[in-house]
Design an enzyme around this catalytic site. Structure first.
Site, PDB file in Angstrom:
ATOM      1  N   ALA A  61       0.853  -1.192   0.000  1.00 32.01           N
ATOM      2  CA  ALA A  61       0.000   0.000   0.000  1.00 32.01           C
ATOM      3  C   ALA A  61       0.886   1.239   0.000  1.00 32.01           C
ATOM      4  O   ALA A  61       2.042   1.179   0.426  1.00 32.01           O
ATOM      5  CB  ALA A  61      -0.873  -0.018   1.236  1.00 32.01           C
ATOM      6  N   GLY A 102       0.900  -5.061   1.153  1.00 34.93           N
ATOM      7  CA  GLY A 102      -0.190  -5.166   0.191  1.00 34.93           C
ATOM      8  C   GLY A 102       0.272  -5.815  -1.114  1.00 34.93           C
ATOM      9  O   GLY A 102      -0.542  -6.431  -1.824  1.00 34.93           O
ATOM     10  N   GLU A 105       0.037  -9.373  -0.424  1.00 23.96           N
ATOM     11  CA  GLU A 105      -1.386  -9.721  -0.356  1.00 23.96           C
ATOM     12  C   GLU A 105      -2.001  -9.755  -1.755  1.00 23.96           C
ATOM     13  O   GLU A 105      -2.871 -10.580  -2.044  1.00 23.96           O
ATOM     14  CB  GLU A 105      -2.113  -8.705   0.533  1.00 23.96           C
ATOM     15  CG  GLU A 105      -1.710  -8.854   2.008  1.00 23.96           C
ATOM     16  CD  GLU A 105      -2.232  -7.731   2.874  1.00 23.96           C
ATOM     17  OE1 GLU A 105      -1.904  -6.565   2.578  1.00 23.96           O
ATOM     18  OE2 GLU A 105      -2.976  -8.006   3.836  1.00 23.96           O
ATOM     19  N   GLU A 125       4.262  -5.269   7.630  1.00 24.50           N
ATOM     20  CA  GLU A 125       3.447  -4.192   8.208  1.00 24.50           C
ATOM     21  C   GLU A 125       3.768  -3.944   9.674  1.00 24.50           C
ATOM     22  O   GLU A 125       3.755  -2.809  10.154  1.00 24.50           O
ATOM     23  CB  GLU A 125       1.956  -4.518   8.055  1.00 24.50           C
ATOM     24  CG  GLU A 125       1.408  -4.344   6.644  1.00 24.50           C
ATOM     25  CD  GLU A 125       1.525  -5.598   5.790  1.00 24.50           C
ATOM     26  OE1 GLU A 125       2.344  -6.485   6.128  1.00 24.50           O
ATOM     27  OE2 GLU A 125       0.813  -5.684   4.787  1.00 24.50           O
TER      28      GLU A 125
HETATM   29  N1  3HC Z   1       4.570   3.402   0.012  1.00 22.02           N
HETATM   30  C1  3HC Z   1       5.039   4.608  -0.355  1.00 22.02           C
HETATM   31  N2  3HC Z   1       6.346   4.856  -0.634  1.00 22.02           N
HETATM   32  C2  3HC Z   1       7.175   3.821  -0.528  1.00 22.02           C
HETATM   33  C3  3HC Z   1       6.760   2.540  -0.145  1.00 22.02           C
HETATM   34  C4  3HC Z   1       5.381   2.342   0.119  1.00 22.02           C
HETATM   35  N3  3HC Z   1       4.884   1.151   0.460  1.00 22.02           N
HETATM   36  N4  3HC Z   1       7.828   1.724  -0.119  1.00 22.02           N
HETATM   37  C5  3HC Z   1       8.883   2.472  -0.482  1.00 22.02           C
HETATM   38  N5  3HC Z   1       8.492   3.736  -0.730  1.00 22.02           N
HETATM   39  C6  3HC Z   1       9.324   4.845  -1.192  1.00 22.02           C
HETATM   40  C7  3HC Z   1      10.364   5.265  -0.182  1.00 22.02           C
HETATM   41  O1  3HC Z   1       9.841   6.203   0.718  1.00 22.02           O
HETATM   42  C8  3HC Z   1      11.427   5.862  -1.075  1.00 22.02           C
HETATM   43  O2  3HC Z   1      10.971   7.132  -1.438  1.00 22.02           O
HETATM   44  P1  3HC Z   1      12.028   8.301  -1.761  1.00 22.02           P
HETATM   45  O3  3HC Z   1      12.839   7.819  -2.906  1.00 22.02           O
HETATM   46  O4  3HC Z   1      11.190   9.484  -2.038  1.00 22.02           O
HETATM   47  O5  3HC Z   1      12.852   8.428  -0.509  1.00 22.02           O
HETATM   48  C9  3HC Z   1      11.357   4.985  -2.320  1.00 22.02           C
HETATM   49  O6  3HC Z   1      10.086   4.363  -2.291  1.00 22.02           O
HETATM   50  C10 3HC Z   1      12.417   3.925  -2.383  1.00 22.02           C
HETATM   51  O7  3HC Z   1      12.430   3.212  -1.158  1.00 22.02           O
HETATM   52  P2  3HC Z   1      13.782   2.644  -0.555  1.00 22.02           P
HETATM   53  O8  3HC Z   1      14.795   3.727  -0.515  1.00 22.02           O
HETATM   54  O9  3HC Z   1      13.435   1.961   0.707  1.00 22.02           O
HETATM   55  O10 3HC Z   1      14.205   1.617  -1.689  1.00 22.02           O
HETATM   56  P3  3HC Z   1      14.801   0.163  -1.578  1.00 22.02           P
HETATM   57  O11 3HC Z   1      14.945  -0.328  -2.951  1.00 22.02           O
HETATM   58  O12 3HC Z   1      15.964   0.131  -0.684  1.00 22.02           O
HETATM   59  O13 3HC Z   1      13.678  -0.715  -0.833  1.00 22.02           O
HETATM   60  C11 3HC Z   1      11.492  -1.572  -0.449  1.00 22.02           C
HETATM   61  C12 3HC Z   1      12.455  -0.931  -1.465  1.00 22.02           C
HETATM   62  C13 3HC Z   1      12.037  -2.925  -0.023  1.00 22.02           C
HETATM   63  C14 3HC Z   1      10.140  -1.720  -1.111  1.00 22.02           C
HETATM   64  C15 3HC Z   1      11.424  -0.671   0.813  1.00 22.02           C
HETATM   65  O14 3HC Z   1      11.148   0.640   0.394  1.00 22.02           O
HETATM   66  C16 3HC Z   1      10.356  -1.065   1.786  1.00 22.02           C
HETATM   67  O15 3HC Z   1      10.590  -1.896   2.624  1.00 22.02           O
HETATM   68  N6  3HC Z   1       9.170  -0.425   1.688  1.00 22.02           N
HETATM   69  C17 3HC Z   1       8.111  -0.629   2.638  1.00 22.02           C
HETATM   70  C18 3HC Z   1       7.398  -1.927   2.386  1.00 22.02           C
HETATM   71  C19 3HC Z   1       6.227  -2.066   3.323  1.00 22.02           C
HETATM   72  O16 3HC Z   1       6.362  -1.921   4.524  1.00 22.02           O
HETATM   73  N7  3HC Z   1       5.041  -2.358   2.764  1.00 22.02           N
HETATM   74  C20 3HC Z   1       3.858  -2.456   3.535  1.00 22.02           C
HETATM   75  C21 3HC Z   1       3.073  -1.193   3.407  1.00 22.02           C
HETATM   76  S1  3HC Z   1       1.631  -1.179   4.404  1.00 22.02           S
HETATM   77  C22 3HC Z   1       0.551  -2.186   3.555  1.00 22.02           C
HETATM   78  O17 3HC Z   1       0.862  -2.656   2.495  1.00 22.02           O
HETATM   79  C23 3HC Z   1      -0.775  -2.365   4.181  1.00 22.02           C
HETATM   80  C24 3HC Z   1      -1.564  -3.432   3.507  1.00 22.02           C
HETATM   81  O18 3HC Z   1      -1.574  -4.575   4.303  1.00 22.02           O
HETATM   82  C25 3HC Z   1      -2.968  -3.003   3.289  1.00 22.02           C
END
Ligand code: 3HC
Length: 697
Positions: A61, A102, A105, A125
């Site tokens: 997400a 997400g 998922e 998450e």
């Molecule tokens: N939403 C919005 N922005 C995101 C994002 C997300 N889920 N994941 C990464 N980004 C953004 C970062 O903020 C960063 O932005 P910036 O360049 O402006 O600083 C850019 O994407 C790149 O991120 P990283 O520097 O972390 O890049 P990496 O390649 O090192 O890592 C990644 C990529 C492994 C995807 C890492 O960003 C990450 O772990 N992201 C979070 C993943 C996460 O926690 N997902 C769950 C979200 S909550 C959810 O999905 C709820 C659902 O159950 C309904």
């Protein structure tokens, strides 16, 4: 364009195209919903492949949207995923890079999953104070079983493609072209006329000892959560997969997810996610900034810090040569590295083969000349200016001109160290935190002459070492220790006024730190800070309040855990702090000596004196431009000192409490105690006048 769709024969390949991580933003969800509904109704489409463009399948997400008012939210992620699962045509997820949150998922909503060999899948998450909110707690246990689902969701750790295959989380792992393989898979499923496999219609595989599996997970992840709500919510929702119909369990999952999302805890954790990424961005440094690639590294000094730093390089697969003056010191250091890895092997975190592979990256050199070809040399010798300057002079003369010379000093002036060389532009501080192979923080200290190229190189390789690098300027103690100094000073004054170490430590622990200041002191060794205090004694203003209790402990040989006694006493070989009447007596004697009548000190005062003083110093650090953003301070305190994750760092916490409240409390203590560190910083006064906060300046 958020989606790129192409038809390959009778298979439609829908590629998510929302850089950088194909997050499921509201626009993306709308586009997917429309596109997939359209494809579902088309006669010329027999199967669908969902893939990601760019670096990954999908990062989940869009976390940024969680802080915005939910107005244009439809379809929500669960609705989109349910619609995909309902399709009568086989839908295949083709996963490369990561499928997280997400994104995972979404893959679970597809009927089958094919992964590239380097893919990773997970539900992280919980690391954002959230829980899977789009069916993850229901579909994952149905697919991989209760035990594996509990582990994945409650740890938040992603699994490799190979592990995902073992678990049944993916149906195939391919080395060759992923999309070709997914299209072939879709054709085979469509051709066979099979009913698509919808996870929602399956039962969780039966397990004999369900109760004990749940109990074990609860003990490991929920009981230790110390007030965090997400772990308990995750567990409740996973348990529902065993007892409730899918639809009702999904509805409950959503309720629990929203509770997490709206909580202050998750807001703080999301804040940390973004400021951590922000910290990597240095004004003036861009992708075009020329950067020396660190292919060979060297570490001078084989003590605790040198050993830990060398392990960081070995872990990252970067060959590293360690120098110390004697073979005996080098051998001892190398054995300590082996011991670090052996512990990981014993705990099954590392294979023996991997341990040997990592150790093979480490070279030993008694002769400094062996370091001449390194791209970076990190100095980790004794904390004495003369010794460091002499070493830098020598390194400057013998290393190749491009070599970056870095110092691991935690307190000395990096400008003065750089001035000993003819390459001050290539000198920088890389302040690792102990134990260096464990702690994530690297305070990268720019001296006046440090070039942008050197900064860019060190910030980039911090990431390669799996560290969070934060750029700071030169000042006494840099950011972390400068703030920490004021925090421990207040803690010591509280003892003089009426508190005891165990009381202060308990309050700080309950606030969410892993340990209170006195237990930390005992762990780190009280002699270390004693040496620094002795060095500074001559320049300490005579009017400044100073508590000599820690010095008195050291004078009695109480250096902390290593000597079996410090602020606490320890059983032989033990690490559990036990309050010690001898320390209490020492403290009471000090109060008498000062003519202070000991009083009852409550929790509120302990938090305010210790934590607000941190915030106050943080404001001064910002004023002086030692860091450019409040987020940098939050990242330093999270990763260097264990500031409670659910409070988001001292500056975020300050905004949450309200700066006026903090100013008023500080002022009150300042007027009563007169200690300069308690006088509200001008930046706080200004922000209070503007009714603003550190993050809304
Ligand atoms: N939403 C919005 N922005 C995101 C994002 C997300 N889920 N994941 C990464 N980004 C953004 C970062 O903020 C960063 O932005 P910036 O360049 O402006 O600083 C850019 O994407 C790149 O991120 P990283 O520097 O972390 O890049 P990496 O390649 O090192 O890592 C990644 C990529 C492994 C995807 C890492 O960003 C990450 O772990 N992201 C979070 C993943 C996460 O926690 N997902 C769950 C979200 S909550 C959810 O999905 C709820 C659902 O159950 C309904």
């Amino acid at each position: 364009m958020l989606l790129e769709t192409e038809l390959r024969g009778a298979t439609a390949v829908v590629c998510l195209s929302n850089p950088p991580v194909n997050a499921l933003s509201s626009a993306m969800r709308g586009a997917m919903f429309d596109q997939l509904s359209e494809l579902d109704s088309r006669k010329d489409v027999a199967g669908i492949v969902v893939a990601g463009s760019g670096r990954c399948f999908c990062g989940g997400a869009d976390i940024r949207e969680f802080d915005r008012p939910a107005r244009h939210d439809e379809p929500l992620v669960p609705a989109l995923i349910n619609a995909i699962e309902r399709s009568n045509k086989p839908v295949i997820a083709a996963i490369h890079g990561v499928a997280l949150g997400g994104g995972c998922e979404l893959a679970l909503g597809c009927h089958y999953r094919i992964a590239a060999a380097d893919a990773r899948l997970g539900l992280p998450e919980i690391k954002l104070g959230l829980m899977p909110g789009a069916g993850g707690t229901q579909r994952l246990p149905r697919l991989v079983g209760l035990e594996a689902a509990l582990q994945m969701i409650l740890s938040g750790d992603a699994v490799s493609a190979a592990r995902a295959l073992d678990l049944g989380l993916v149906d195939q792992v391919v080395e060759a072209d992923l999309i070709d393989a997914a299209v072939a898979y879709a054709e085979a499923r469509a051709g066979g006329g099979e009913t698509p496999r919808r996870l929602s219609s399956l039962d969780v595989p039966p397990l004999k000892d369900v109760d004990s599996v749940i109990e074990a997970a609860s003990a490991r992840f929920v009981a230790r959560a110390r007030g965090l709500i997400a772990p308990g919510h995750c567990l409740e929702s996973i348990e529902n997969s065993l007892s409730m119909p899918f639809e009702s369990a999904l509805a409950r999952e959503r309720e629990l997810f929203i509770e997490c999302r709206e909580s202050e805890q998750s807001k703080a954790q999301r804040h940390l996610f973004f400021v951590e990424r922000e910290a990597a961005k240095v004004p003036g440094v861009s992708k075009k900034t020329p950067v020396v690639e660190v292919r060979r590294a060297a570490v001078v000094g084989c003590g605790t810090m040198g050993v830990g730093i060398a392990v960081c390089f070995a872990d990252a697969g970067i060959p590293v040569t360690v120098h110390d003056a004697s073979k005996a010191a080098l051998d001892t250091g190398f054995e300590r590295m082996r011991a670090i890895y052996q512990t990981a092997v014993t705990k099954s975190r590392l294979s023996k083969r991997e341990m040997e592979a990592r150790l093979s990256h480490v070279g030993r050199a008694e002769d400094l000349a062996a370091l001449a070809d390194a791209d970076i040399v990190i100095e980790a010798i004794v904390e004495e200016m003369d010794a460091k300057r002499a070493l830098f002079r020598t390194l400057d003369a013998l290393c190749k001109p491009e070599t970056i010379l870095a110092t691991n000093t935690s307190s000395l002036n990096v400008d003065a160290i750089a001035a000993a060389t003819k390459r001050p532009d290539r000198v920088i501080g890389t302040h690792f935190f102990s134990p260096a192979h464990v702690m994530k923080l690297m305070e990268n200290v720019r001296a006046d002459a440090t070039s942008l190229e050197t900064i860019a190189c060190v910030m980039r390789f911090s990431r390669k070492l799996n560290k969070v690098g934060v750029l700071v300027a030169v000042c006494d103690g840099f950011v972390g220790n400068r703030m920490y100094h004021n925090y421990t000073r207040q803690a010591a004054f509280l003892l003089e006024e009426g508190a005891l170490p165990q009381q202060v430590d308990q309050v700080i622990y309950d606030f969410g730190f892993p340990m209170g200041p006195f237990a930390v002191g005992d762990l780190a060794g009280l002699d270390v800070s004693w040496r620094i205090r002795k060095r500074r004694a001559a320049t300490r203003p005579s009017e400044e309040r100073y508590s000599p209790i820690a010095d008195r402990l050291c004078e009695r040989g109480r250096f902390g855990q290593k000597s079996g006694a410090g602020w606490y006493r320890y059983q032989p070989g033990g690490r559990k702090p036990e309050p010690d009447p001898a320390v209490d007596a020492l403290i009471v004697a000090r109060s008498e000596e000062m003519g202070l009548e000991r009083r009852t000190i409550d929790e509120k005062e302990i938090i305010e004196r210790c934590v607000y003083v941190l915030i106050n110093e943080g404001a001064r650090i910002l004023e002086e431009g030692i860091v450019s953003r409040p987020g940098d301070i939050d990242v330093i305190w999270r990763h260097g000192y264990g500031f409670p994750v659910h409070r988001g760092g001292p500056m975020f916490y300050a905004d949450h409490i309200g700066l006026k409240k903090i100013r008023d409390a500080l002022l009150c203590y300042y007027q009563r105690d007169g200690d300069a560190t308690l006088e509200p910083a001008p930046m706080i006064e200004e922000l209070v006048k503007k009714n603003a906060g550190f993050y809304s300046r």
